[in-house]
Design an enzyme around this catalytic site. Structure first.
Site, mmCIF file in Angstrom:
data_model
loop_
_atom_site.group_PDB
_atom_site.id
_atom_site.type_symbol
_atom_site.label_atom_id
_atom_site.label_comp_id
_atom_site.label_asym_id
_atom_site.label_seq_id
_atom_site.Cartn_x
_atom_site.Cartn_y
_atom_site.Cartn_z
ATOM 1 N N GLU A 164 -10.563 -6.681 -4.967
ATOM 2 C CA GLU A 164 -10.478 -7.714 -3.755
ATOM 3 C C GLU A 164 -12.098 -7.683 -2.726
ATOM 4 O O GLU A 164 -12.309 -6.339 -2.389
ATOM 5 C CB GLU A 164 -9.687 -7.535 -2.745
ATOM 6 C CG GLU A 164 -9.396 -8.368 -1.622
ATOM 7 C CD GLU A 164 -8.109 -8.308 -0.998
ATOM 8 O OE1 GLU A 164 -7.296 -7.893 -1.566
ATOM 9 O OE2 GLU A 164 -8.270 -8.864 0.110
ATOM 10 N N ASP A 176 -5.112 -13.669 -3.002
ATOM 11 C CA ASP A 176 -4.398 -13.478 -1.871
ATOM 12 C C ASP A 176 -4.813 -14.808 -1.106
ATOM 13 O O ASP A 176 -5.877 -14.988 -0.842
ATOM 14 C CB ASP A 176 -5.446 -12.307 -1.077
ATOM 15 C CG ASP A 176 -4.895 -10.991 -1.264
ATOM 16 O OD1 ASP A 176 -5.212 -10.033 -0.701
ATOM 17 O OD2 ASP A 176 -4.120 -11.044 -2.070
ATOM 18 N N ASP A 226 -6.434 -14.044 8.498
ATOM 19 C CA ASP A 226 -5.210 -13.933 7.864
ATOM 20 C C ASP A 226 -3.989 -14.576 8.336
ATOM 21 O O ASP A 226 -2.943 -14.365 8.341
ATOM 22 C CB ASP A 226 -4.607 -12.269 7.792
ATOM 23 C CG ASP A 226 -5.528 -11.432 7.040
ATOM 24 O OD1 ASP A 226 -5.687 -10.289 7.346
ATOM 25 O OD2 ASP A 226 -6.309 -11.980 6.318
ATOM 26 N N HIS A 281 0.732 -1.162 -0.081
ATOM 27 C CA HIS A 281 0.149 -0.032 -0.089
ATOM 28 C C HIS A 281 1.108 1.259 -0.090
ATOM 29 O O HIS A 281 1.985 1.069 0.681
ATOM 30 C CB HIS A 281 -0.902 0.049 1.411
ATOM 31 C CG HIS A 281 -1.655 -1.007 1.687
ATOM 32 N ND1 HIS A 281 -1.308 -2.149 2.100
ATOM 33 C CD2 HIS A 281 -2.980 -1.364 1.356
ATOM 34 C CE1 HIS A 281 -2.394 -3.115 2.182
ATOM 35 N NE2 HIS A 281 -3.342 -2.568 1.812
ATOM 36 N N ASP A 293 -11.435 -12.131 10.012
ATOM 37 C CA ASP A 293 -10.510 -12.129 9.495
ATOM 38 C C ASP A 293 -9.159 -12.380 9.989
ATOM 39 O O ASP A 293 -8.611 -11.690 10.561
ATOM 40 C CB ASP A 293 -10.320 -10.898 8.377
ATOM 41 C CG ASP A 293 -9.470 -10.990 7.254
ATOM 42 O OD1 ASP A 293 -9.099 -9.912 6.660
ATOM 43 O OD2 ASP A 293 -8.966 -12.175 6.877
ATOM 44 N N HIS A 330 -11.775 -14.026 3.264
ATOM 45 C CA HIS A 330 -12.678 -13.231 2.767
ATOM 46 C C HIS A 330 -13.786 -14.042 2.206
ATOM 47 O O HIS A 330 -15.029 -13.704 2.712
ATOM 48 C CB HIS A 330 -12.189 -12.021 2.059
ATOM 49 C CG HIS A 330 -11.270 -11.110 2.485
ATOM 50 N ND1 HIS A 330 -10.852 -10.309 1.781
ATOM 51 C CD2 HIS A 330 -10.647 -11.256 3.744
ATOM 52 C CE1 HIS A 330 -9.984 -9.550 2.348
ATOM 53 N NE2 HIS A 330 -9.839 -10.137 3.723
ATOM 54 N N MET A 363 2.763 -6.110 -7.653
ATOM 55 C CA MET A 363 1.562 -5.315 -7.364
ATOM 56 C C MET A 363 1.685 -4.306 -6.466
ATOM 57 O O MET A 363 2.544 -4.063 -5.644
ATOM 58 C CB MET A 363 0.824 -6.305 -6.649
ATOM 59 C CG MET A 363 -0.621 -5.925 -6.395
ATOM 60 S SD MET A 363 -0.967 -5.179 -4.607
ATOM 61 C CE MET A 363 -1.132 -6.938 -3.619
ATOM 62 N N ASP A 390 -1.452 -12.666 1.596
ATOM 63 C CA ASP A 390 -1.951 -11.592 2.307
ATOM 64 C C ASP A 390 -2.057 -12.283 3.686
ATOM 65 O O ASP A 390 -3.442 -12.604 4.205
ATOM 66 C CB ASP A 390 -3.256 -11.008 1.634
ATOM 67 C CG ASP A 390 -3.671 -9.711 2.570
ATOM 68 O OD1 ASP A 390 -4.566 -9.224 2.142
ATOM 69 O OD2 ASP A 390 -2.824 -9.614 3.583
HETATM 70 C C1 DIG Z 1 -6.657 -7.002 3.174
HETATM 71 O O1 DIG Z 1 -7.227 -8.443 2.481
HETATM 72 C C2 DIG Z 1 -6.335 -6.476 1.591
HETATM 73 C C3 DIG Z 1 -5.455 -5.438 2.009
HETATM 74 O O2 DIG Z 1 -4.382 -5.853 2.648
HETATM 75 C C4 DIG Z 1 -4.932 -4.888 0.495
HETATM 76 O O3 DIG Z 1 -5.504 -3.878 0.134
HETATM 77 C C5 DIG Z 1 -5.269 -6.111 -0.168
HETATM 78 C C6 DIG Z 1 -3.923 -6.480 -0.997
HETATM 79 O O4 DIG Z 1 -3.817 -7.956 -0.960
HETATM 80 N N1 DIG Z 1 -5.560 -7.127 0.741
HETATM 81 MN MN MN Z 2 -6.291 -9.328 0.946
HETATM 82 MN MN MN Z 3 -7.822 -10.838 5.142
#
Ligand code: DIG
Ligand code: MN
Ligand code: MN
Length: 389
Positions: free
Chosen positions: A183, A247, A259, A56, A257, A222, A90, A289
């Site tokens: 996304e 991701d 992750d 980002h 979430d 997600h 990316m 991610d």
């Molecule tokens: C969250 O799952 C989002 C942010 O971390 C980012 O904008 C995007 C990049 O893979 N995934």
């Molecule tokens: Mn993501």
């Molecule tokens: Mn996530």
């Protein structure tokens, strides 16, 4: 000779700067470690076989930095990338951390907030191109609502469309050639996020001015937060030619979430996902991610990163073993037995085909009696995943 689980650049494994940079903060606790800085992260990944990192805008250049500070940060980061050969495939924009975006960026009711978000994205697209990024991701973490009286949901979607159309045109006008990946996420941090699933994004993309330049960036956690089968979501995106990025992480059902490290939960769905990505020729980055547990120190954070890649490669080997397995092939021959004649009626309408199908004699009882040894097939998957096949 490298083990089959040793990552290579050709595997195109990438990590967001925010992954190893995660300091272990959560909504109920302060940081438990100093996250890797961008340069530290690139140097830590250099010898692991990772291909690239993504960012980002504010992962690299803190919000509010002066032009001089940005120039210094960019220069130092470029040197680290050149030293290590790590790529930046990316880029994306942080439109979710700053209070100004508390009620959305592109969908905010305030045109001043929307215009500020546009400015932030335009500058962030420029920054990504400075590092050669080819894919631009949009995750609308704040594009949502807790109070549906606050804005018309269809107006929110139309504002999303205006924004994406604008940035696609900017990329074309600048000659950036970005491919855009949208996304989805159903909720968190907003009570409900607009365009909540990969399927919803695929429908939205069809309404854009230049849909061929826009695809999806599905994330394991997600779709699973929505109770959906991630492998199925990715298969549909791939079928539509819209799997522009992905991701990867892990997630326990019914939770926020998480992750988690890729493969940490639901190894079976991850198995079918890797089998699809490897078997159907997805050629984009395998982007993690995810982040290490709050309990991890720096050494364990690096183990997290290596584990993401190792798990992927183990599942890649298991997929090859599955498809070569004699018992699996015997069952496939039985359940996938074709009938070229009959199948010729099922694609490509003609009046004759419709007439012939309407008058054809079928024996539903005989069709229903055909054996489907799915228990035996699924046990074979289990045996292979457990290493006892
Ligand atoms: C969250 O799952 C989002 C942010 O971390 C980012 O904008 C995007 C990049 O893979 N995934
Ligand atoms: Mn993501
Ligand atoms: Mn996530």
């Amino acid at each position: 000779m490298d083990s089959p689980y040793t990552p290579q650049k050709a595997h195109k494994f990438t990590f967001g700067l925010w992954t190893l940079g995660n300091p272990g903060r959560d909504p109920f606790g302060e940081p438990t470690r100093k996250g890797y800085s961008p340069v530290e992260m690139v140097e830590a990944l250099a010898d692991t076989g990772a291909y690239g990192v993504n960012f980002h805008d504010n992962d690299l250049v803190p919000f509010g930095s002066s032009a001089q500070e940005q120039d210094r940060i960019v220069s130092e980061f470029k040197q680290a990338l050149q030293r290590t050969g790590i790529a930046v495939p990316m880029a994306t924009t942080n439109l979710f951390s700053q209070p100004v975006f508390k009620d959305g960026a592109f969908t905010s009711n305030d045109p001043g907030v929307r215009a500020f978000a546009y400015q932030k994205v335009l500058r962030s697209m420029d920054l990504g191109k400075e590092f050669g990024a080819e894919t631009y991701v949009f995750w609308g973490g704040r594009e949502g609502a807790e109070v549906d009286a606050s804005k018309e949901a269809d107006v929110a979607v139309s504002r999303m469309r205006d924004a994406i159309n604008f940035f696609v045109e900017y990329s074309e006008d600048q000659g950036y050639g970005y491919k855009f990946a949208l996304e989805a996420k159903p909720n968190e941090p907003r009570g409900d996020i607009y365009l909540p699933t990969t399927g919803a994004m695929l429908g939205f993309i069809a309404t854009l001015d230049k849909p061929h330049l826009v695809g999806v960036n599905p994330e394991v956690a997600h779709e699973q937060i929505s109770g959906l089968n991630f492998y199925h979501a990715v298969a549909q995106a791939f079928d539509a030619g819209k799997l522009f990025h992905i991701d990867l992480n892990g997630q326990k059902p019914g939770r926020f979430d998480q992750d988690l490290r890729f493969g940490q939960e639901d190894a079976k769905n991850a198995f079918f996902l890797v089998r699809l990505l490897e078997g159907k020729g997805y050629n984009g980055p395998r982007h993690f991610d995810a982040h290490a547990l709050r309990t991890s120190d720096h050494a364990d954070v690096l183990a997290f990163a290596k584990g993401c890649m190792r798990s992927y490669l183990i599942l890649k080997e298991k997929a090859a073993q599955f498809d070569a397995d004699p018992e699996v092939r015997e069952i496939f021959a039985q359940i996938h037995a074709g009938d070229a004649g009959l199948e010729s009626y099922l694609t490509g309408f003609t009046k004759d085909k419709a007439t012939a199908l309407k008058s054809r004699a079928f024996d539903p009882a005989a069709l229903a009696a055909k054996p489907l040894p799915y228990e035996r097939l699924d046990q074979r998957v289990f045996d292979i995943l457990m290493g006892v096949a």
